[in-house]
Design a protein around this motif. Sequence first.
Motif, PDB file in Angstrom:
ATOM      1  N   ALA A  32       0.835  -1.202   0.000  1.00 23.11           N
ATOM      2  CA  ALA A  32       0.000   0.000   0.000  1.00 23.11           C
ATOM      3  C   ALA A  32       0.869   1.250   0.000  1.00 23.11           C
ATOM      4  CB  ALA A  32      -0.939  -0.005   1.206  1.00 23.11           C
ATOM      5  N   ARG A  33       1.989   1.211   0.697  1.00 19.52           N
ATOM      6  CA  ARG A  33       2.897   2.361   0.726  1.00 19.52           C
ATOM      7  C   ARG A  33       3.527   2.605  -0.643  1.00 19.52           C
ATOM      8  NH1 ARG A  33       5.024  -0.244   5.276  1.00 19.52           N
ATOM      9  NH2 ARG A  33       3.875   0.300   7.129  1.00 19.52           N
ATOM     10  N   VAL A  34       3.917   1.525  -1.321  1.00 17.48           N
ATOM     11  CA  VAL A  34       4.483   1.667  -2.667  1.00 17.48           C
ATOM     12  C   VAL A  34       3.431   2.242  -3.610  1.00 17.48           C
ATOM     13  CG1 VAL A  34       5.352   0.379  -4.684  1.00 17.48           C
ATOM     14  CG2 VAL A  34       6.243  -0.111  -2.401  1.00 17.48           C
ATOM     15  N   TYR A  35       2.210   1.780  -3.499  1.00 20.13           N
ATOM     16  CA  TYR A  35       1.114   2.312  -4.322  1.00 20.13           C
ATOM     17  C   TYR A  35       0.930   3.811  -4.057  1.00 20.13           C
ATOM     18  CZ  TYR A  35      -3.515   2.864  -6.358  1.00 20.13           C
ATOM     19  OH  TYR A  35      -4.568   3.295  -7.115  1.00 20.13           O
ATOM     20  N   ALA A  36       0.908   4.191  -2.782  1.00 22.86           N
ATOM     21  CA  ALA A  36       0.726   5.602  -2.416  1.00 22.86           C
ATOM     22  C   ALA A  36       1.913   6.452  -2.876  1.00 22.86           C
ATOM     23  CB  ALA A  36       0.543   5.725  -0.902  1.00 22.86           C
ATOM     24  N   LEU A  37       3.123   5.957  -2.705  1.00 22.40           N
ATOM     25  CA  LEU A  37       4.310   6.678  -3.151  1.00 22.40           C
ATOM     26  C   LEU A  37       4.258   6.903  -4.660  1.00 22.40           C
ATOM     27  CD1 LEU A  37       7.125   7.866  -2.639  1.00 22.40           C
ATOM     28  CD2 LEU A  37       8.032   5.540  -2.862  1.00 22.40           C
ATOM     29  N   THR A  38       3.882   5.881  -5.387  1.00 29.02           N
ATOM     30  CA  THR A  38       3.762   6.002  -6.844  1.00 29.02           C
ATOM     31  C   THR A  38       2.740   7.072  -7.211  1.00 29.02           C
ATOM     32  OG1 THR A  38       4.338   3.668  -7.084  1.00 29.02           O
ATOM     33  CG2 THR A  38       3.293   4.727  -8.969  1.00 29.02           C
ATOM     34  N   ALA A  39       1.603   7.061  -6.536  1.00 23.91           N
ATOM     35  CA  ALA A  39       0.556   8.048  -6.819  1.00 23.91           C
ATOM     36  C   ALA A  39       1.049   9.467  -6.557  1.00 23.91           C
ATOM     37  CB  ALA A  39      -0.688   7.749  -5.988  1.00 23.91           C
ATOM     38  N   VAL A  40       1.742   9.676  -5.454  1.00 26.58           N
ATOM     39  CA  VAL A  40       2.244  11.012  -5.110  1.00 26.58           C
ATOM     40  C   VAL A  40       3.292  11.464  -6.127  1.00 26.58           C
ATOM     41  CG1 VAL A  40       3.600  12.315  -3.412  1.00 26.58           C
ATOM     42  CG2 VAL A  40       1.703  10.870  -2.660  1.00 26.58           C
ATOM     43  N   ARG A  42       3.621  10.559  -9.221  1.00 23.70           N
ATOM     44  CA  ARG A  42       2.950  10.868 -10.494  1.00 23.70           C
ATOM     45  C   ARG A  42       2.211  12.202 -10.396  1.00 23.70           C
ATOM     46  NH1 ARG A  42       0.299   5.303 -12.702  1.00 23.70           N
ATOM     47  NH2 ARG A  42      -0.078   4.983 -10.522  1.00 23.70           N
ATOM     48  N   GLN A  43       1.520  12.436  -9.293  1.00 24.30           N
ATOM     49  CA  GLN A  43       0.779  13.695  -9.120  1.00 24.30           C
ATOM     50  C   GLN A  43       1.717  14.900  -9.138  1.00 24.30           C
ATOM     51  OE1 GLN A  43      -1.357  13.023  -5.474  1.00 24.30           O
ATOM     52  NE2 GLN A  43      -3.074  12.018  -6.497  1.00 24.30           N
ATOM     53  N   ARG A  44       2.915  14.718  -8.640  1.00 24.49           N
ATOM     54  CA  ARG A  44       3.893  15.817  -8.611  1.00 24.49           C
ATOM     55  C   ARG A  44       4.617  15.968  -9.947  1.00 24.49           C
ATOM     56  NH1 ARG A  44       6.401  16.189  -2.557  1.00 24.49           N
ATOM     57  NH2 ARG A  44       4.389  16.389  -1.545  1.00 24.49           N
ATOM     58  N   SER A  49       2.462   7.550 -16.019  1.00 29.47           N
ATOM     59  CA  SER A  49       2.145   6.118 -16.044  1.00 29.47           C
ATOM     60  C   SER A  49       2.922   5.373 -17.116  1.00 29.47           C
ATOM     61  CB  SER A  49       0.644   5.913 -16.259  1.00 29.47           C
ATOM     62  OG  SER A  49      -0.073   6.440 -15.163  1.00 29.47           O
ATOM     63  N   ASP A  50       3.116   6.007 -18.270  1.00 25.30           N
ATOM     64  CA  ASP A  50       3.870   5.352 -19.343  1.00 25.30           C
ATOM     65  C   ASP A  50       5.325   5.130 -18.944  1.00 25.30           C
ATOM     66  OD1 ASP A  50       1.670   5.217 -21.031  1.00 25.30           O
ATOM     67  OD2 ASP A  50       2.121   7.134 -21.983  1.00 25.30           O
ATOM     68  N   GLU A  51       5.917   6.113 -18.261  1.00 17.81           N
ATOM     69  CA  GLU A  51       7.298   5.972 -17.803  1.00 17.81           C
ATOM     70  C   GLU A  51       7.408   4.858 -16.756  1.00 17.81           C
ATOM     71  OE1 GLU A  51       9.473  10.213 -17.970  1.00 17.81           O
ATOM     72  OE2 GLU A  51       7.605  10.198 -16.808  1.00 17.81           O
ATOM     73  N   LEU A  52       6.416   4.786 -15.870  1.00 15.32           N
ATOM     74  CA  LEU A  52       6.424   3.729 -14.858  1.00 15.32           C
ATOM     75  C   LEU A  52       6.335   2.359 -15.523  1.00 15.32           C
ATOM     76  CD1 LEU A  52       6.358   2.890 -11.834  1.00 15.32           C
ATOM     77  CD2 LEU A  52       3.872   2.975 -12.016  1.00 15.32           C
ATOM     78  N   ARG A  53       5.407   2.219 -16.458  1.00 18.71           N
ATOM     79  CA  ARG A  53       5.245   0.945 -17.159  1.00 18.71           C
ATOM     80  C   ARG A  53       6.534   0.563 -17.877  1.00 18.71           C
ATOM     81  NH1 ARG A  53       4.811   0.493 -22.092  1.00 18.71           N
ATOM     82  NH2 ARG A  53       3.942   2.572 -22.389  1.00 18.71           N
TER      83      ARG A  53
END
Length: 87
Positions: A32-40, A42-44, A49-53
């Motif tokens: 859940a922390r990794v998911y939240a970190l990823t979201a933050v 990306r928001q910043r 998402s394409d770069e993450l993929r």
Amino acid sequence: MSRVHDMGGQTGFGPVPVADDGTVAFHADWEARVYALTAVLRQRGLFNSDELRDAIERLPPAEYLGASYYERWLGAIETLVAEKGLA
């Protein structure tokens, strides 16, 4: 050229585990922390998402196959942070 992540149509990997209501839950708090970190991040605007993929797909084959779903996300985040000089 196919990379290790391109497993479409292959068998032997078993079913995708889902909860009784059809959702996939986090198996551990760190996921859940990794998911939240990823979201933050990306928001910043640090990556999209394409770069993450793409970073997930560029993980070395042995690392990709030996990692869980969120371990792949974490490896991709580490890659992107290093490549962008954010560390």
